[in-house]
Structure formats: structure tokens, C-alpha cells
Design a protein around this motif. Structure first.
Motif, PDB file in Angstrom:
ATOM      1  N   SER A   1       2.705  -0.463   5.969  1.00 43.26           N
ATOM      2  CA  SER A   1       2.274  -1.278   4.845  1.00 43.26           C
ATOM      3  C   SER A   1       2.860  -2.681   4.998  1.00 43.26           C
ATOM      4  O   SER A   1       3.339  -3.058   6.063  1.00 43.26           O
ATOM      5  N   LYS A   2       2.803  -3.440   3.938  1.00 42.83           N
ATOM      6  CA  LYS A   2       3.402  -4.779   3.892  1.00 42.83           C
ATOM      7  C   LYS A   2       4.536  -4.729   2.881  1.00 42.83           C
ATOM      8  O   LYS A   2       4.334  -4.330   1.738  1.00 42.83           O
ATOM      9  N   LEU A   3       5.725  -5.119   3.316  1.00 38.82           N
ATOM     10  CA  LEU A   3       6.898  -5.176   2.449  1.00 38.82           C
ATOM     11  C   LEU A   3       7.132  -6.627   2.053  1.00 38.82           C
ATOM     12  O   LEU A   3       7.192  -7.498   2.921  1.00 38.82           O
TER      13      LEU A   3
ATOM     14  N   ILE B   1       6.953  -8.654   5.425  1.00 36.87           N
ATOM     15  CA  ILE B   1       7.012  -8.018   6.738  1.00 36.87           C
ATOM     16  C   ILE B   1       5.873  -7.013   6.851  1.00 36.87           C
ATOM     17  O   ILE B   1       5.678  -6.192   5.950  1.00 36.87           O
ATOM     18  N   GLU B   2       5.145  -7.087   7.946  1.00 38.12           N
ATOM     19  CA  GLU B   2       4.157  -6.076   8.286  1.00 38.12           C
ATOM     20  C   GLU B   2       4.614  -5.448   9.606  1.00 38.12           C
ATOM     21  O   GLU B   2       4.186  -5.869  10.691  1.00 38.12           O
TER      22      GLU B   2
ATOM     23  N   ASP C   1       0.854  -1.187   0.000  1.00 37.19           N
ATOM     24  CA  ASP C   1       0.000   0.000   0.000  1.00 37.19           C
ATOM     25  C   ASP C   1       0.889   1.236   0.000  1.00 37.19           C
ATOM     26  O   ASP C   1       1.422   1.633   1.032  1.00 37.19           O
ATOM     27  N   ARG C   2       1.037   1.869  -1.148  1.00 36.31           N
ATOM     28  CA  ARG C   2       1.923   3.025  -1.271  1.00 36.31           C
ATOM     29  C   ARG C   2       1.269   4.321  -0.777  1.00 36.31           C
ATOM     30  O   ARG C   2       1.896   5.365  -0.768  1.00 36.31           O
TER      31      ARG C   2
END
Length: 118
Positions: free
Chosen positions: A30-32, A47-48, A22-23
Motif C-alpha cells: 500500500s502507500k504509507l 512511501i510506496e 489501502d487497508r
């Protein structure tokens, strides 16, 4: 998460740019998703940071080696031991989980467990 590496340090460890889910929000919330390949090994590491969650999937020659959903992660740390860079996930003390350790070079290695209640 209380401690978290800088994004450029994670990019250096995984040697790839992450997909940021989510930019529209700061990346920490966000989630990476990091996807990296080492010879015949594929690593998926999501990763969250804002939720204390990590997903780790390791495939070798298209065979599943490990699939872990880690929750209650309180910190991610990068460190070097005997010249080898490692990523460490720490857990809330109430979980009785030992640290999760990931090494990508020169070979892929993971270490994780839980404490035996006395």
C-alpha cells in the motif's frame, strides 16, 4: 524494496501513526503516509514500498522548503550516527543517485545528490 524497516520502527522515527491508503492489501504493498510537525516545520513523507517510491515535502512557516519525488528506491534503512537517528533511502545503481538522508531531531536536515559521471 529489498530492505525496509519494521512499521513500528518507522512510527518511532516519525513519532506518528501513518495513514495506510489501502487497508485491503498488506501495508508493504500500500502507500504509507506520515505527517509530522516539528515546531514550525511540517513534514509529509509518503512511501510506496512495493513500487520503490517516496515523496518528501517539507514546509516551514507555510513556506515550501523542499519537495522531492524519489523513484527507484531499493531500500529504506534507519540508523543512528553520533546519537542522531536518520532515515536513509538507497537507489538502484543505474540511477547514479546518492543516498537520500533525512534527520528529524534535534533539527530537520536532508542530504541528497547525484554522482558526477567521469
Amino acid at each position: 524494496m529489498d530492505n525496509f524497516p519494521e512499521l513500528h520502527d518507522l512510527i518511532g522515527f516519525f513519532e506518528v501513526e501513518p495513514v495506510i491508503e489501502d487497508r485491503d492489501v498488506p501495508w508493504f504493498y500500500s502507500k504509507l503516509v506520515f505527517r509530522t510537525i516539528r515546531e514550525h516545520n511540517k513534514i509529509y513523507f509518503a512511501i510506496e514500498p512495493g513500487h520503490g517510491k517516496v515523496v518528501f515535502i517539507w514546509e516551514s512557516s507555510n513556506e515550501l522548503i523542499a519537495s522531492l519525488n524519489l523513484e527507484n528506491v531499493t531500500a529504506l534503512l534507519l540508523f543512528t550516527e553520533s546519537g542522531t537517528e536518520k532515515l536513509l533511502a538507497k537507489f538502484a545503481p543505474s540511477t547514479n543517485q546518492l543516498d537520500f538522508e533525512l534527520q528529524l531531531k534535534p533539527t530537520i536536515h536532508i542530504k541528497w545528490g547525484n554522482e558526477r559521471a567521469m
